[in-house]
Write an enzyme that holds these catalytic residues in place. Structure first.
Site, mmCIF file in Angstrom:
data_model
loop_
_atom_site.group_PDB
_atom_site.id
_atom_site.type_symbol
_atom_site.label_atom_id
_atom_site.label_comp_id
_atom_site.label_asym_id
_atom_site.label_seq_id
_atom_site.Cartn_x
_atom_site.Cartn_y
_atom_site.Cartn_z
ATOM 1 C CG HIS A 214 2.228 7.228 -9.880
ATOM 2 N ND1 HIS A 214 1.219 6.706 -9.220
ATOM 3 C CD2 HIS A 214 2.754 8.192 -9.177
ATOM 4 C CE1 HIS A 214 0.828 7.576 -8.232
ATOM 5 N NE2 HIS A 214 1.743 8.634 -8.194
ATOM 6 C CE LYS A 216 4.134 5.787 -5.723
ATOM 7 N NZ LYS A 216 2.839 6.259 -6.167
ATOM 8 C CG ASP A 221 17.994 -11.832 -1.594
ATOM 9 O OD1 ASP A 221 18.756 -11.077 -2.488
ATOM 10 O OD2 ASP A 221 18.296 -12.010 -0.474
ATOM 11 C CG HIS A 391 -0.592 9.712 -1.025
ATOM 12 N ND1 HIS A 391 0.305 8.729 -1.348
ATOM 13 C CD2 HIS A 391 -0.633 10.746 -2.033
ATOM 14 C CE1 HIS A 391 0.654 9.004 -2.782
ATOM 15 N NE2 HIS A 391 0.223 10.188 -3.039
ATOM 16 C CE LYS A 393 -1.419 6.697 -4.869
ATOM 17 N NZ LYS A 393 -2.111 8.071 -4.629
ATOM 18 C CG ASP A 398 -19.730 -7.599 -3.026
ATOM 19 O OD1 ASP A 398 -20.115 -6.582 -2.403
ATOM 20 O OD2 ASP A 398 -20.099 -7.874 -4.072
#
Length: 473
Positions: A214, A216, A221, A391, A393, A398
């Protein structure tokens, strides 16, 4: 006679699975659930267990190959870090130690971060960075979906390969199942090296379908990298006819922390290609400070001893003193995260969850909502975002610590998927993320406990049915 033999074999196999369940030390409730499934659903129960119930973390079925060369490569990555002192971020020393032990990447300073909100900003930054590539481009995506974006990537890759740039791509065989052989062959013809993660093959179907990559990741370089929730799909730019605009968060990173993401890609590349040529030290550039941000990369998968992303979320929630704000489309928390959220709220902590009012899965939608009543009762504030599909995440707490990454708050991300998150120890970044969260809350619907408990019984029934499937969602 034949029926008796088949029945006897089934019972023997069931007993064998019971012994495996008991030896694996699975939670009693989970063990009981699988026993009931096996003995109340003939044949299908065993099939479901073989596909979904086996303890991959204990059996190390998909353990990535930690050869001496891999270990050396990881050590080389760590040597590129600008280390932090024991006095820096001492309020988070337990989280830092936890992530280091689970993911072996220590936090490092000297990084420059750019928060990218939504697809247009993300892909503009990605294409700008790709155009500057001189040596290599590494991409790893759960969803790599054909469309305008992949056509643009093809043209850019073609130009870069002509100048000597190496292009490597890892895509998940389930998440990217719509990716055509025609497009893959086009990439291969121009010199792109491309591999699928855990392809579904005859004889390995049951042992691989439920365990996905899952992540990404883009690394260019070893100078710039990207990670977050955004996949390669036109819906992040053009929207979706059913769900509307997809809202998501991504992160651009420059500095020594890029080596952590490169090391993760290199390990995954070795796993899918059985080729260790990118484990060569030549793939490291001399580390240079690009900013002042302190970042730590946490990654997890079913091959690890512990669920690093779950423990990261759990630790942040438990350590907060004032507030914790979480944005996530799939909050199916399991008992430990659920209890942590409730305890924090009951202790007077400002706990807020921001989710999408729309969902790309009916069963996931009702499963997520099955947790709302208990959370609201404990004082957790829940907001439903209605302007498209949310979508992202992210978690922020604090004004000192935050995270942007790929992991959802569900059992699939914690136990079954390969995930990666960037944990940022910086006040200014946390405050920016908090303000963005609060702006989205102002556009959202806040749930009220007294109103929610009066929802129709049909909704409660849907929630109850969907919750049965929470271990595999």
């Amino acid at each position: 006679m034949i029926l008796t033999i088949i029945l006897s074999l089934y019972v023997l196999f069931g007993i064998f699975i019971i012994i495996r369940l008991l030896l694996n030390g699975m939670r009693p409730t989970k063990t009981l659930a699988w026993l009931l499934t096996i003995f109340t659903i003939p044949v299908g129960g065993i099939f479901l267990y073989l596909m979904l119930g086996r303890n991959r973390r204990k059996n190390k079925l998909f353990q990535l190959k930690h050869t001496p060369k891999v270990t050396s490569y990881i050590q080389k990555a760590i040597e590129q870090y600008a280390p932090i002192t024991t006095e820096e971020h001492k309020e988070h020393h337990k989280i830092i130690s936890l992530i280091t032990k689970n993911s072996y990447f220590a936090p490092c300073t000297g990084n420059d971060l750019r928060l990218l909100k939504n697809g247009k900003a993300t892909f503009q930054a990605i294409f700008d960075a790709l155009k500057s590539a001189e040596h290599f481009i590494h991409l790893e995506y759960y969803i790599f979906e054909e469309g305008e974006l992949t056509n643009e990537l093809f043209e850019l890759f073609q130009q870069k390969i002509k100048t000597g740039v190496k292009v490597r791509i890892i895509y998940d065989s389930i998440g990217s199942r719509s990716l055509s052989k025609k497009y893959i062959k086009k990439l291969q013809r121009i010199g792109v090296e491309i591999h699928k993660f855990l392809p579904i093959r005859f004889g390995k179907f049951l042992s691989s379908i439920n365990y996905r990559n899952h992540r990404k990741i883009i690394v260019i370089d070893n100078k710039v990298a990207f990670t977050g929730g955004i996949n390669v799909s036109d819906k992040y730019v053009k929207g979706d006819p059913n769900l509307g605009v997809w809202h998501d968060m991504h992160l651009q990173l420059k500095g020594p922390v890029v080596h952590s993401l490169q090391a993760i890609f290199a390990m995954d590349w070795y796993f899918v290609s059985n080729n260790d040529k990118i484990l060569d030290p030549l793939y490291f550039s001399t580390y240079k400070k690009k900013g002042t941000s302190t970042v730590q990369i946490v990654h997890s998968g079913p091959d690890a001893d512990f669920s690093a992303t779950q423990q990261m979320y759990f630790s942040i929630i438990n350590e907060v003193k004032k507030y914790v704000y979480i944005t996530n489309p799939y909050i199916i928390p399991g008992e430990s995260i659920l209890d942590a959220l409730k305890v924090a709220a009951l202790s007077g902590i400002d706990v807020r969850l921001l989710l999408s009012n729309n969902s790309d899965s009916v069963i996931v939608k009702w499963c997520v909502r099955s947790y709302f009543e208990r959370l609201l009762q404990a004082g957790v504030k829940i907001y439903l975002f209605s302007e498209g599909f949310l979508h992202s995440k992210t978690i922020v707490a604090d004004d000192t610590i935050s995270s942007v990454g790929t992991a959802n708050l569900d059992i699939r991300s914690f136990e079954q998927n390969y995930e990666v998150n960037a944990v940022i120890y910086e006040d200014a970044f946390a405050i920016d993320l908090k303000n963005d969260f609060l702006n989205d809350c102002n556009k959202s619907i806040q749930l009220n406990y007294n109103t929610f408990v009066e929802r129709p019984w049909q909704d409660k029934l849907k929630e109850g049915v969907a919750k049965i499937f929470s271990p595999v969602l």
